[in-house]
Design a protein around this motif. Structure first.
Motif, PDB file in Angstrom:
ATOM      1  N   THR A 166       0.640  -9.178  15.676  1.00  0.00           N
ATOM      2  CA  THR A 166      -0.587  -8.456  16.024  1.00  0.00           C
ATOM      3  C   THR A 166      -0.208  -7.223  16.826  1.00  0.00           C
ATOM      4  O   THR A 166       0.928  -7.090  17.302  1.00  0.00           O
ATOM      5  N   ARG A 167      -1.140  -6.303  17.010  1.00  0.00           N
ATOM      6  CA  ARG A 167      -0.836  -5.064  17.735  1.00  0.00           C
ATOM      7  C   ARG A 167      -0.595  -5.302  19.221  1.00  0.00           C
ATOM      8  O   ARG A 167       0.126  -4.576  19.845  1.00  0.00           O
ATOM      9  N   GLY A 168      -1.204  -6.307  19.786  1.00  0.00           N
ATOM     10  CA  GLY A 168      -1.049  -6.570  21.215  1.00  0.00           C
ATOM     11  C   GLY A 168       0.047  -7.581  21.470  1.00  0.00           C
ATOM     12  O   GLY A 168       1.007  -7.706  20.706  1.00  0.00           O
ATOM     13  N   GLY A 169      -0.111  -8.338  22.536  1.00  0.00           N
ATOM     14  CA  GLY A 169       0.848  -9.388  22.853  1.00  0.00           C
ATOM     15  C   GLY A 169       0.779 -10.509  21.836  1.00  0.00           C
ATOM     16  O   GLY A 169      -0.224 -10.679  21.127  1.00  0.00           O
ATOM     17  N   GLN A 170       1.838 -11.275  21.753  1.00  0.00           N
ATOM     18  CA  GLN A 170       1.905 -12.383  20.795  1.00  0.00           C
ATOM     19  C   GLN A 170       1.602 -13.685  21.538  1.00  0.00           C
ATOM     20  O   GLN A 170       2.499 -14.368  22.013  1.00  0.00           O
ATOM     21  N   ALA A 214       9.865  -5.855  18.086  1.00  0.00           N
ATOM     22  CA  ALA A 214       9.447  -5.173  16.866  1.00  0.00           C
ATOM     23  C   ALA A 214      10.087  -5.766  15.613  1.00  0.00           C
ATOM     24  O   ALA A 214       9.587  -5.558  14.508  1.00  0.00           O
ATOM     25  N   ARG A 215      11.163  -6.509  15.758  1.00  0.00           N
ATOM     26  CA  ARG A 215      11.826  -7.108  14.586  1.00  0.00           C
ATOM     27  C   ARG A 215      11.051  -8.302  14.035  1.00  0.00           C
ATOM     28  O   ARG A 215      11.174  -8.631  12.864  1.00  0.00           O
ATOM     29  N   ALA A 216      10.270  -8.951  14.871  1.00  0.00           N
ATOM     30  CA  ALA A 216       9.542 -10.157  14.454  1.00  0.00           C
ATOM     31  C   ALA A 216       8.273  -9.776  13.703  1.00  0.00           C
ATOM     32  O   ALA A 216       7.451  -9.010  14.196  1.00  0.00           O
ATOM     33  N   LEU A 217       8.108 -10.346  12.509  1.00  0.00           N
ATOM     34  CA  LEU A 217       6.941 -10.067  11.682  1.00  0.00           C
ATOM     35  C   LEU A 217       5.982 -11.250  11.608  1.00  0.00           C
ATOM     36  O   LEU A 217       4.811 -11.085  11.269  1.00  0.00           O
ATOM     37  N   GLU A 218       6.490 -12.451  11.871  1.00  0.00           N
ATOM     38  CA  GLU A 218       5.630 -13.628  11.878  1.00  0.00           C
ATOM     39  C   GLU A 218       6.131 -14.629  12.915  1.00  0.00           C
ATOM     40  O   GLU A 218       7.317 -14.633  13.271  1.00  0.00           O
TER      41      GLU A 218
END
Length: 173
Positions: free
Chosen positions: A118-122, A87-91
Motif C-alpha cells: 500500500t502507499r502508506g505503512g504496511q 520498496a523491494r517488497a510487493l506483497e
C-alpha cells in the motif's frame, strides 16, 4: 462460557530488531519475548519457555514463537504485524500454523493471507478460528515477497499474537 487467553507482544523498541529468517516453507516464525509487558498476558503459561524441548527456550530462538494451548477448545487466533518500509517488497503474507516446528502432530498451515503493497505503512491484522489441543503448539508465520516471488527479509517493528480458547466447546476426537 470459560475463555483462557494468551496475548503476546513484540516491539522492536523494547526487544531489538527481529532478524527475519526464512524456513523451508518460505515463511518466518515470529518470535515473542517471554517477559511480561504492559500488553502481554499469559496466566495459563501457554507461552512458557519450558515447553517443547529438553531445555528452556530463550528469546529469540524458534520456540519463542510458539503458543501451547492449555485446553482443548474452539480458539480465536488474532495477530497484528507492522512492517518497516521497503520498496523491494510487493506483497506481504501471513499464516497461522499448527505445530510450525514439527514437534508434535506435524506442520499444518491455515488461513494464509496475501496482501499487496500500500502507499502508506504496511500494517496488517489477521483473524482465524479453529480447534486447538494442548499437545499441538500454534504459531504466526510471515513473509515479504518481491519481484519473481523473491523472499525479502523486511524487518517488523511490532507484532502481536493472541489466542483465546473457549473451553466449554465439545472438540472432535
Amino acid at each position: 462460557m470459560s475463555v483462557v487467553i494468551s496475548s503476546l507482544k513484540y516491539e522492536a523498541a523494547h526487544s531489538g530488531a527481529q532478524k527475519i529468517t526464512y524456513d523451508n516453507d518460505g515463511y518466518h516464525l515470529v518470535r515473542f519475548p517471554y517477559e511480561v509487558s504492559e500488553e502481554s498476558y499469559d496466566p495459563w503459561k501457554m507461552h512458557d519457555p519450558a515447553r517443547g524441548g529438553g531445555q528452556a527456550s530463550t528469546y529469540p530462538d524458534t520456540r519463542s514463537g510458539l503458543i501451547w494451548p492449555s485446553h482443548d477448545g474452539w480458539a480465536v487466533l488474532s495477530a497484528m504485524v507492522f512492517w518497516e518500509a521497503d520498496a523491494r517488497a510487493l506483497e506481504y503474507r501471513a499464516r497461522f500454523v499448527r505445530d510450525p516446528l514439527g514437534v508434535s502432530t506435524g506442520y499444518d498451515s491455515t488461513a494464509t493471507n496475501d496482501t499487496t503493497l500500500t502507499r502508506g505503512g504496511q500494517y496488517r491484522t489477521y483473524l482465524w478460528q479453529m480447534f486447538v489441543h494442548p499437545g499441538t503448539p500454534v504459531g504466526l508465520k510471515i513473509s515479504a515477497r518481491g519481484v519473481g516471488d523473491a523472499k525479502i527479509a523486511v524487518p517488523i517493528t511490532l507484532a502481536e499474537f493472541k489466542l483465546a480458547i473457549h473451553t466449554d466447546v465439545k472438540t472432535p476426537s
